[in-house]
Design a protein around this motif. Structure first.
Motif, PDB file in Angstrom:
ATOM      1  N   GLU A 119       0.822  -1.213   0.000  1.00 38.56           N
ATOM      2  CA  GLU A 119       0.000   0.000   0.000  1.00 38.56           C
ATOM      3  C   GLU A 119       0.857   1.265   0.000  1.00 38.56           C
ATOM      4  N   LEU A 120       2.064   1.164   0.520  1.00 32.01           N
ATOM      5  CA  LEU A 120       2.951   2.326   0.578  1.00 32.01           C
ATOM      6  C   LEU A 120       3.201   2.910  -0.801  1.00 32.01           C
ATOM      7  N   PHE A 127      -0.549   8.960   0.356  1.00 26.05           N
ATOM      8  CA  PHE A 127      -1.315   9.998   1.031  1.00 26.05           C
ATOM      9  C   PHE A 127      -1.353   9.772   2.535  1.00 26.05           C
ATOM     10  N   PHE A 128      -1.691   8.551   2.945  1.00 25.28           N
ATOM     11  CA  PHE A 128      -1.862   8.286   4.374  1.00 25.28           C
ATOM     12  C   PHE A 128      -0.535   8.111   5.113  1.00 25.28           C
ATOM     13  N   ILE A 129       0.425   7.411   4.505  1.00 23.45           N
ATOM     14  CA  ILE A 129       1.662   7.088   5.218  1.00 23.45           C
ATOM     15  C   ILE A 129       2.717   8.177   5.042  1.00 23.45           C
ATOM     16  N   ILE A 130       3.030   8.515   3.799  1.00 23.24           N
ATOM     17  CA  ILE A 130       4.094   9.487   3.548  1.00 23.24           C
ATOM     18  C   ILE A 130       3.650  10.908   3.892  1.00 23.24           C
ATOM     19  N   LEU A 131       2.575  11.358   3.275  1.00 25.60           N
ATOM     20  CA  LEU A 131       2.098  12.713   3.540  1.00 25.60           C
ATOM     21  C   LEU A 131       1.633  12.856   4.990  1.00 25.60           C
ATOM     22  N   LEU A 135       3.162  15.379   7.789  1.00 24.09           N
ATOM     23  CA  LEU A 135       2.344  16.348   8.522  1.00 24.09           C
ATOM     24  C   LEU A 135       2.458  16.167  10.037  1.00 24.09           C
ATOM     25  N   VAL A 136       2.563  14.926  10.488  1.00 19.73           N
ATOM     26  CA  VAL A 136       2.761  14.683  11.921  1.00 19.73           C
ATOM     27  C   VAL A 136       4.107  15.269  12.360  1.00 19.73           C
TER      28      VAL A 136
END
Length: 188
Positions: A119-120, A127-131, A135-136
């Motif tokens: 999925e990465l 979107f969920f992992i990298i971005l 953002l975190v």
């Protein structure tokens, strides 16, 4: 005894243990609790050159390396040797809402419909992992600390910036969970 370690501790045990860590750190070593600066200290220790952000006496904070290493080692031991093999106990309403979004595999600690190596390399994973990870990290730096540092340490010291940061973390978490996550997940 081992049986008590294999199951989650109730809030009335885990909460005081975490809460008592704060005064112990302050009283015994004049240290503050938080994990986000450990990466900065690590980079300051190993990156050669004259990057101004890493030019400080990181040796005063060497204890954080042992603390962070303990978290990593403890997580490894817990997952590989102390895990009872049961799935994470989620609220049935949460499971129903995630299934409505297309998340169906709840085996392990993270849903593999989102958090896997395959999925990465997808748009959803990016979107969920990298971005999301960026953002975190950005938010942690911008807020001057992470959720544990502000919500546990900062609030216990009655620091106004920590109260503001914690309220913003909570609002951001609620907005992401109930508004943005369903919208973004439907795009993919």
């Amino acid at each position: 005894m081992l049986e008590n370690i294999l199951k989650p501790w109730p809030w009335y045990v885990a909460g005081p243990v975490i809460g008592l860590t704060i005064p112990l750190l302050l009283i015994l070593g004049n240290k503050t609790f938080g994990i986000s600066n450990s990466m900065r200290h690590f980079c300051a220790a190993v990156i050669p050159g004259k990057v101004p952000f890493f030019q400080y006496d990181w040796k005063k904070e060497q204890w954080i390396f042992f603390f962070a290493s303990g978290i990593i080692i403890g997580a490894f031991v817990a997952v590989n040797f102390l895990s009872n093999g049961a799935d994470v106990d989620l609220n049935p309403q949460t499971i129903a809402e995630l299934k409505a979004l297309g998340v169906n595999n709840f085996n392990g600690l993270l849903p593999s419909d989102i958090f896997t190596l395959s999925e990465l390399f997808s748009l959803k994973g990016f979107f969920f992992i990298i971005l999301g990870g960026f953002l975190v990290g950005f938010g942690t730096r911008y807020a001057g600390g992470c959720t544990s540092g502000h919500a546990i340490m900062g609030l216990s010291n009655l620091q106004w910036p920590s109260l503001v940061a914690t309220v913003c973390f909570m609002i951001g978490g609620f907005l992401m969970t109930h508004l943005f996550f369903p919208f973004i997940f439907k795009l993919f």
